[in-house]
Design a protein around this motif. Sequence first.
Motif, PDB file in Angstrom:
ATOM      1  N   ASN A   1       0.843  -1.190   0.000  1.00  0.00           N
ATOM      2  CA  ASN A   1       0.000   0.000   0.000  1.00  0.00           C
ATOM      3  C   ASN A   1       0.883   1.246   0.000  1.00  0.00           C
ATOM      4  O   ASN A   1       2.026   1.218   0.413  1.00  0.00           O
ATOM      5  N   PHE A   2       0.313   2.336  -0.517  1.00  0.00           N
ATOM      6  CA  PHE A   2       1.055   3.575  -0.683  1.00  0.00           C
ATOM      7  C   PHE A   2       0.331   4.721   0.000  1.00  0.00           C
ATOM      8  O   PHE A   2      -0.893   4.745   0.059  1.00  0.00           O
ATOM      9  N   LYS A   3       1.127   5.671   0.478  1.00  0.00           N
ATOM     10  CA  LYS A   3       0.571   6.914   1.016  1.00  0.00           C
ATOM     11  C   LYS A   3       1.334   8.056   0.356  1.00  0.00           C
ATOM     12  O   LYS A   3       2.560   8.118   0.432  1.00  0.00           O
ATOM     13  N   GLU A   4       0.607   8.929  -0.325  1.00  0.00           N
ATOM     14  CA  GLU A   4       1.218  10.072  -1.001  1.00  0.00           C
ATOM     15  C   GLU A   4       0.964  11.341  -0.203  1.00  0.00           C
ATOM     16  O   GLU A   4      -0.124  11.551   0.315  1.00  0.00           O
ATOM     17  N   THR A   5       2.007  12.177  -0.116  1.00  0.00           N
ATOM     18  CA  THR A   5       1.907  13.443   0.589  1.00  0.00           C
ATOM     19  C   THR A   5       2.545  14.531  -0.274  1.00  0.00           C
ATOM     20  O   THR A   5       3.670  14.358  -0.747  1.00  0.00           O
ATOM     21  N   GLU A   6       1.811  15.608  -0.476  1.00  0.00           N
ATOM     22  CA  GLU A   6       2.371  16.769  -1.183  1.00  0.00           C
ATOM     23  C   GLU A   6       3.358  17.474  -0.263  1.00  0.00           C
ATOM     24  O   GLU A   6       3.074  17.657   0.929  1.00  0.00           O
ATOM     25  N   LEU A   7       4.498  17.854  -0.788  1.00  0.00           N
ATOM     26  CA  LEU A   7       5.491  18.616  -0.041  1.00  0.00           C
ATOM     27  C   LEU A   7       5.630  19.971  -0.732  1.00  0.00           C
ATOM     28  O   LEU A   7       6.414  20.121  -1.671  1.00  0.00           O
ATOM     29  N   PRO A   8       4.859  20.983  -0.307  1.00  0.00           N
ATOM     30  CA  PRO A   8       4.865  22.288  -0.973  1.00  0.00           C
ATOM     31  C   PRO A   8       6.274  22.853  -1.103  1.00  0.00           C
ATOM     32  O   PRO A   8       7.040  22.869  -0.143  1.00  0.00           O
ATOM     33  N   GLY A   9       6.597  23.262  -2.312  1.00  0.00           N
ATOM     34  CA  GLY A   9       7.906  23.838  -2.579  1.00  0.00           C
ATOM     35  C   GLY A   9       9.005  22.804  -2.758  1.00  0.00           C
ATOM     36  O   GLY A   9      10.141  23.143  -3.090  1.00  0.00           O
TER      37      GLY A   9
ATOM     38  N   GLY B   1       8.070  18.929  -3.607  1.00  0.00           N
ATOM     39  CA  GLY B   1       7.598  17.923  -4.546  1.00  0.00           C
ATOM     40  C   GLY B   1       6.577  17.007  -3.901  1.00  0.00           C
ATOM     41  O   GLY B   1       5.613  17.461  -3.299  1.00  0.00           O
ATOM     42  N   LYS B   2       6.818  15.716  -3.968  1.00  0.00           N
ATOM     43  CA  LYS B   2       5.873  14.735  -3.442  1.00  0.00           C
ATOM     44  C   LYS B   2       6.634  13.633  -2.727  1.00  0.00           C
ATOM     45  O   LYS B   2       7.725  13.250  -3.129  1.00  0.00           O
ATOM     46  N   LYS B   3       6.020  13.117  -1.646  1.00  0.00           N
ATOM     47  CA  LYS B   3       6.593  12.003  -0.884  1.00  0.00           C
ATOM     48  C   LYS B   3       5.631  10.825  -0.986  1.00  0.00           C
ATOM     49  O   LYS B   3       4.427  10.974  -0.766  1.00  0.00           O
ATOM     50  N   ILE B   4       6.156   9.655  -1.328  1.00  0.00           N
ATOM     51  CA  ILE B   4       5.377   8.426  -1.382  1.00  0.00           C
ATOM     52  C   ILE B   4       6.006   7.443  -0.411  1.00  0.00           C
ATOM     53  O   ILE B   4       7.214   7.189  -0.472  1.00  0.00           O
TER      54      ILE B   4
ATOM     55  N   ILE C   1      10.124  12.742  -4.486  1.00  0.00           N
ATOM     56  CA  ILE C   1      10.346  13.217  -5.856  1.00  0.00           C
ATOM     57  C   ILE C   1      10.358  14.731  -5.798  1.00  0.00           C
ATOM     58  O   ILE C   1       9.338  15.368  -5.523  1.00  0.00           O
ATOM     59  N   HIS C   2      11.524  15.292  -6.001  1.00  0.00           N
ATOM     60  CA  HIS C   2      11.688  16.746  -5.950  1.00  0.00           C
ATOM     61  C   HIS C   2      11.209  17.367  -7.261  1.00  0.00           C
ATOM     62  O   HIS C   2      11.274  16.738  -8.314  1.00  0.00           O
ATOM     63  N   ASP C   3      10.740  18.600  -7.180  1.00  0.00           N
ATOM     64  CA  ASP C   3      10.268  19.308  -8.370  1.00  0.00           C
ATOM     65  C   ASP C   3      11.357  19.458  -9.424  1.00  0.00           C
ATOM     66  O   ASP C   3      11.062  19.565 -10.612  1.00  0.00           O
ATOM     67  N   ASP C   4      12.637  19.433  -9.018  1.00  0.00           N
ATOM     68  CA  ASP C   4      13.737  19.564  -9.978  1.00  0.00           C
ATOM     69  C   ASP C   4      14.126  18.223 -10.613  1.00  0.00           C
ATOM     70  O   ASP C   4      15.069  18.158 -11.396  1.00  0.00           O
TER      71      ASP C   4
ATOM     72  N   ASP D   1      19.442  11.281  -9.924  1.00  0.00           N
ATOM     73  CA  ASP D   1      18.923  12.372 -10.741  1.00  0.00           C
ATOM     74  C   ASP D   1      17.814  11.799 -11.628  1.00  0.00           C
ATOM     75  O   ASP D   1      17.529  10.598 -11.592  1.00  0.00           O
ATOM     76  N   ASP D   2      17.177  12.635 -12.428  1.00  0.00           N
ATOM     77  CA  ASP D   2      16.013  12.210 -13.206  1.00  0.00           C
ATOM     78  C   ASP D   2      16.338  11.053 -14.161  1.00  0.00           C
ATOM     79  O   ASP D   2      15.602  10.067 -14.215  1.00  0.00           O
ATOM     80  N   ASP D   3      17.436  11.150 -14.908  1.00  0.00           N
ATOM     81  CA  ASP D   3      17.811  10.091 -15.850  1.00  0.00           C
ATOM     82  C   ASP D   3      18.108   8.779 -15.125  1.00  0.00           C
ATOM     83  O   ASP D   3      17.683   7.704 -15.568  1.00  0.00           O
TER      84      ASP D   3
END
Length: 164
Positions: free
Chosen positions: A2-10, A12-15, A29-32, A55-57
């Motif tokens: 199971n997963f829990k997602e949380t928005e991290l303003p400024g 990104g997102k934490k799962i 997952i950072h916005d950058d 990094d993203d790649d």
Amino acid sequence: MNFKETELPGIGKKIVANTRSGEKLAIIIHDDGKREIFHLEQDNPEDYTSMITLDDDEARYVSAIIGGATYKPTALDNIEVALGDLIIEWYKLEPHFKAIGKTIGDLRIRQRSGATIIAVVEKNHTKHINPGADLLLTSDALVVVLGERLHQQQIRQILLSGSN
């Protein structure tokens, strides 16, 4: 899992994922595009035992590896061809599963789900191959089930709810 997602303003997102084996994994997952992966302590989910930064790649390549896009084991390919729509799933009977303390027959698993329990491995490693209806399900046992995807969804609900 199971997963829990949380928005991290400024940021990104934490799962946070809880695996079937009881481990916790947190991915930020950072916005950058940067990803941080944490293996969390079981006793104290605020602490972590290890961390990886990608990094993203790198994250996309590792995702392809884990997802099977870059390599698919030959044995799995052969099994899928041989079984067609049939799937073998493993369910660990965690302490909160209501099926614990009941027999396979009590739960009427085959009649209610269409799936077949092909093996049960108890916590002490005792193996029951092709168990009968009188086998008592115990906490932390591993139940190996053969069935189609719909059957697997139904048996998971039966194991969780334990209703006859």
